[in-house]
Write a protein that holds these residues in place. Structure first.
Motif: not given
Length: 110
Positions: A35-48
């Motif tokens: 979640r932290a690296i997602g919030e830092a916009r390093l990766i953006t997971p797709l959503r089911s």
């Protein structure tokens, strides 16, 4: 979509095949780290369809690099910035090489 089509996607580096829990398990980290690296916009997971995060193998490789830097003492935000800059440098080097090859072709043709 047939079963064969679904299995073929597993070879696709960008196919979001991993749940957050499985991704964290594979990386030896926690969902909070993802979640932290997602919030830092390093990766953006797709959503089911149900809204759950899904990660691709490509994203897991990026997350593994972030974890490596964090394990060495780098703060998460700094690790994310380092990886983004590394990626930009790699792309610039790739483009530079392509331009050099094109220029070399142009001088041979004249």
């Amino acid at each position: 979509m047939t079963a064969d089509d679904s299995f073929g996607r597993l070879d696709d580096d960008d196919y979001p095949a991993f749940t957050m829990g499985r991704a964290a398990e594979l990386l030896g980290t926690t969902p909070g780290f993802l979640r932290a690296i997602g919030e830092a916009r390093l990766i953006t997971p797709l959503r089911s369809e149900g809204g759950h995060r899904r990660y691709s193998r490509y994203q897991l490789r990026i997350a593994a690099r972030a974890r490596e830097l964090v394990d060495q003492g780098t703060p998460v935000e700094a690790a994310c910035r380092i990886i983004i800059l590394e990626d930009q440098l790699e792309e610039a080097q790739r483009l530079n090489e392509a331009y050099r090859q094109a220029a070399s072709q142009d001088t041979k043709g004249t």
